[in-house]
Scaffold this motif. Structure first.
Motif, PDB file in Angstrom:
ATOM      1  N   ILE A   1       0.837  -1.208   0.000  1.00  0.00           N
ATOM      2  CA  ILE A   1       0.000   0.000   0.000  1.00  0.00           C
ATOM      3  C   ILE A   1       0.871   1.257   0.000  1.00  0.00           C
ATOM      4  CG2 ILE A   1      -1.583   1.360   1.423  1.00  0.00           C
ATOM      5  CD1 ILE A   1      -2.890  -1.351   2.224  1.00  0.00           C
ATOM      6  N   ASN A   2       1.870   1.290   0.868  1.00  0.00           N
ATOM      7  CA  ASN A   2       2.712   2.485   0.976  1.00  0.00           C
ATOM      8  C   ASN A   2       3.573   2.692  -0.278  1.00  0.00           C
ATOM      9  OD1 ASN A   2       1.818   3.287   3.531  1.00  0.00           O
ATOM     10  ND2 ASN A   2       3.194   1.870   4.534  1.00  0.00           N
ATOM     11  N   VAL A   3       4.232   1.632  -0.728  1.00  0.00           N
ATOM     12  CA  VAL A   3       5.095   1.752  -1.912  1.00  0.00           C
ATOM     13  C   VAL A   3       4.248   1.995  -3.162  1.00  0.00           C
ATOM     14  CG1 VAL A   3       6.733   0.520  -3.388  1.00  0.00           C
ATOM     15  CG2 VAL A   3       6.952   0.384  -0.903  1.00  0.00           C
ATOM     16  N   GLY A   4       3.124   1.268  -3.279  1.00  0.00           N
ATOM     17  CA  GLY A   4       2.246   1.434  -4.445  1.00  0.00           C
ATOM     18  C   GLY A   4       1.684   2.838  -4.548  1.00  0.00           C
ATOM     19  N   SER A   5       1.315   3.421  -3.408  1.00  0.00           N
ATOM     20  CA  SER A   5       0.760   4.778  -3.452  1.00  0.00           C
ATOM     21  C   SER A   5       1.834   5.799  -3.814  1.00  0.00           C
ATOM     22  CB  SER A   5       0.089   5.136  -2.129  1.00  0.00           C
ATOM     23  OG  SER A   5       1.004   5.052  -1.065  1.00  0.00           O
ATOM     24  N   ILE A   6       3.075   5.559  -3.407  1.00  0.00           N
ATOM     25  CA  ILE A   6       4.161   6.470  -3.783  1.00  0.00           C
ATOM     26  C   ILE A   6       4.381   6.426  -5.295  1.00  0.00           C
ATOM     27  CG2 ILE A   6       6.655   6.834  -3.636  1.00  0.00           C
ATOM     28  CD1 ILE A   6       6.421   5.943  -0.664  1.00  0.00           C
ATOM     29  N   TYR A   7       4.431   5.219  -5.851  1.00  0.00           N
ATOM     30  CA  TYR A   7       4.683   5.087  -7.290  1.00  0.00           C
ATOM     31  C   TYR A   7       3.504   5.582  -8.125  1.00  0.00           C
ATOM     32  CZ  TYR A   7       9.127   2.665  -6.867  1.00  0.00           C
ATOM     33  OH  TYR A   7      10.439   2.367  -6.617  1.00  0.00           O
ATOM     34  N   LEU A   8       2.290   5.176  -7.749  1.00  0.00           N
ATOM     35  CA  LEU A   8       1.133   5.531  -8.572  1.00  0.00           C
ATOM     36  C   LEU A   8       0.702   6.992  -8.403  1.00  0.00           C
ATOM     37  CD1 LEU A   8      -1.019   2.279  -8.422  1.00  0.00           C
ATOM     38  CD2 LEU A   8       0.295   3.170 -10.342  1.00  0.00           C
ATOM     39  N   SER A   9       1.127   7.644  -7.322  1.00  0.00           N
ATOM     40  CA  SER A   9       0.854   9.080  -7.207  1.00  0.00           C
ATOM     41  C   SER A   9       1.911   9.884  -7.950  1.00  0.00           C
ATOM     42  CB  SER A   9       0.820   9.512  -5.741  1.00  0.00           C
ATOM     43  OG  SER A   9       2.113   9.424  -5.170  1.00  0.00           O
TER      44      SER A   9
ATOM     45  N   LEU B   1      -5.444   3.141  -3.281  1.00  0.00           N
ATOM     46  CA  LEU B   1      -6.337   4.224  -3.716  1.00  0.00           C
ATOM     47  C   LEU B   1      -6.646   5.180  -2.560  1.00  0.00           C
ATOM     48  CD1 LEU B   1      -7.914   5.405  -6.055  1.00  0.00           C
ATOM     49  CD2 LEU B   1      -9.834   3.949  -5.416  1.00  0.00           C
ATOM     50  N   ILE B   2      -6.977   4.641  -1.394  1.00  0.00           N
ATOM     51  CA  ILE B   2      -7.283   5.478  -0.229  1.00  0.00           C
ATOM     52  C   ILE B   2      -6.054   6.300   0.162  1.00  0.00           C
ATOM     53  CG2 ILE B   2      -7.852   5.445   2.234  1.00  0.00           C
ATOM     54  CD1 ILE B   2      -9.582   2.994   1.701  1.00  0.00           C
ATOM     55  N   ASN B   3      -4.889   5.679   0.127  1.00  0.00           N
ATOM     56  CA  ASN B   3      -3.659   6.372   0.502  1.00  0.00           C
ATOM     57  C   ASN B   3      -3.339   7.512  -0.466  1.00  0.00           C
ATOM     58  OD1 ASN B   3      -1.894   6.366   2.611  1.00  0.00           O
ATOM     59  ND2 ASN B   3      -0.553   4.806   1.793  1.00  0.00           N
ATOM     60  N   ILE B   4      -3.577   7.290  -1.763  1.00  0.00           N
ATOM     61  CA  ILE B   4      -3.323   8.339  -2.751  1.00  0.00           C
ATOM     62  C   ILE B   4      -4.280   9.514  -2.544  1.00  0.00           C
ATOM     63  CG2 ILE B   4      -3.546   8.882  -5.221  1.00  0.00           C
ATOM     64  CD1 ILE B   4      -2.226   6.184  -5.788  1.00  0.00           C
ATOM     65  N   VAL B   5      -5.543   9.217  -2.279  1.00  0.00           N
ATOM     66  CA  VAL B   5      -6.501  10.289  -1.991  1.00  0.00           C
ATOM     67  C   VAL B   5      -6.037  11.080  -0.771  1.00  0.00           C
ATOM     68  CG1 VAL B   5      -8.873  10.795  -1.275  1.00  0.00           C
ATOM     69  CG2 VAL B   5      -8.450   9.108  -3.071  1.00  0.00           C
ATOM     70  N   ASN B   6      -5.521  10.380   0.232  1.00  0.00           N
ATOM     71  CA  ASN B   6      -5.012  11.045   1.432  1.00  0.00           C
ATOM     72  C   ASN B   6      -3.811  11.934   1.102  1.00  0.00           C
ATOM     73  OD1 ASN B   6      -4.913  11.633   4.229  1.00  0.00           O
ATOM     74  ND2 ASN B   6      -3.356  10.080   4.530  1.00  0.00           N
ATOM     75  N   LEU B   7      -2.887  11.437   0.292  1.00  0.00           N
ATOM     76  CA  LEU B   7      -1.715  12.227  -0.097  1.00  0.00           C
ATOM     77  C   LEU B   7      -2.118  13.506  -0.818  1.00  0.00           C
ATOM     78  CD1 LEU B   7       0.732   9.473  -1.445  1.00  0.00           C
ATOM     79  CD2 LEU B   7       1.105  10.939   0.526  1.00  0.00           C
ATOM     80  N   PHE B   8      -3.023  13.360  -1.790  1.00  0.00           N
ATOM     81  CA  PHE B   8      -3.425  14.519  -2.583  1.00  0.00           C
ATOM     82  C   PHE B   8      -4.214  15.532  -1.761  1.00  0.00           C
ATOM     83  CE2 PHE B   8      -3.289  11.895  -6.737  1.00  0.00           C
ATOM     84  CZ  PHE B   8      -1.930  12.108  -6.826  1.00  0.00           C
ATOM     85  N   SER B   9      -5.156  15.047  -0.956  1.00  0.00           N
ATOM     86  CA  SER B   9      -5.951  15.980  -0.149  1.00  0.00           C
ATOM     87  C   SER B   9      -5.077  16.677   0.883  1.00  0.00           C
ATOM     88  CB  SER B   9      -7.124  15.260   0.519  1.00  0.00           C
ATOM     89  OG  SER B   9      -6.675  14.208   1.342  1.00  0.00           O
TER      90      SER B   9
END
Length: 195
Positions: free
Chosen positions: A47-55, A123-131
């Protein structure tokens, strides 16, 4: 005074996250079996690595562009929405083809439920990063973010303790607790960003 206030909130937020993470680690290490601990650790890492790459690491750039008034906040938010839609399509594609991908890398032992939780978590982590990147540019954004981080981390801990008390802590309920802690942070942030 604003710098001092923001620093205090950041310090309190980081300390509370460290304490709750330590307690979460102790509880899950004592309650979950080795397989459950391994699955949980693997899921959180993906989750953490995937959100870093996909964001694409672009969240800090959003914060910079807004603070320097290079791009308007409304344009950044529309860009964020498009990026979340694109990431959602990529994640659905990866989930649908995960059996083929896992088979090619000889990782057939990985549970499909774990893949599903990872897709949702990224997906939830990316939304958190962006918001968060937008929230931090607002007045009182740092204290607001810090308070939500404290609430989210302790809500996650509360859910873990609750599942432990009712003797139902396993990989899935631990992931639900993690999602619950993230959602407690994200929902107020999204409301503030969109309003």
């Amino acid at each position: 005074m604003g710098f001092l206030r923001s620093s205090i909130f950041l310090f309190l937020g980081n300390v509370s996250i460290a304490i709750s993470s330590l307690l979460l680690g102790i509880i899950t290490a004592r309650i979950l079996e080795p397989t459950g601990r391994g699955e949980l650790y693997l899921a959180l890492q993906i989750i953490n690595v995937g959100s870093i790459y996909l964001s694409l690491g672009i969240a800090p750039a959003y914060q910079y562009f807004i603070s320097k008034k290079i791009i308007t906040e409304s344009k950044i938010i529309s860009h964020i929405i498009y990026q979340i839609i694109l990431v959602s399509i990529i994640l659905v594609f990866l989930y649908l083809f995960s059996p083929v991908i896992l088979n090619n890398f000889e990782l057939n032992s990985i549970n499909v439920n774990l893949i599903f939780f990872c897709v949702i978590g990224v997906l939830i982590n990316i939304v958190n990063l962006f918001s968060t990147s937008v929230i931090l540019t607002k007045n009182n954004g740092i204290p607001f973010h810090s308070v939500l981080s404290i609430i989210g981390s302790f809500f996650n801990l509360f859910l873990i303790v609750l599942f432990t008390y009712f003797d139902s802590l396993d990989f899935e309920t631990a992931v639900y607790s993690y999602f619950g802690g993230l959602l407690v942070q994200i929902i107020p942030k999204i409301y503030k960003v969109l309003s």
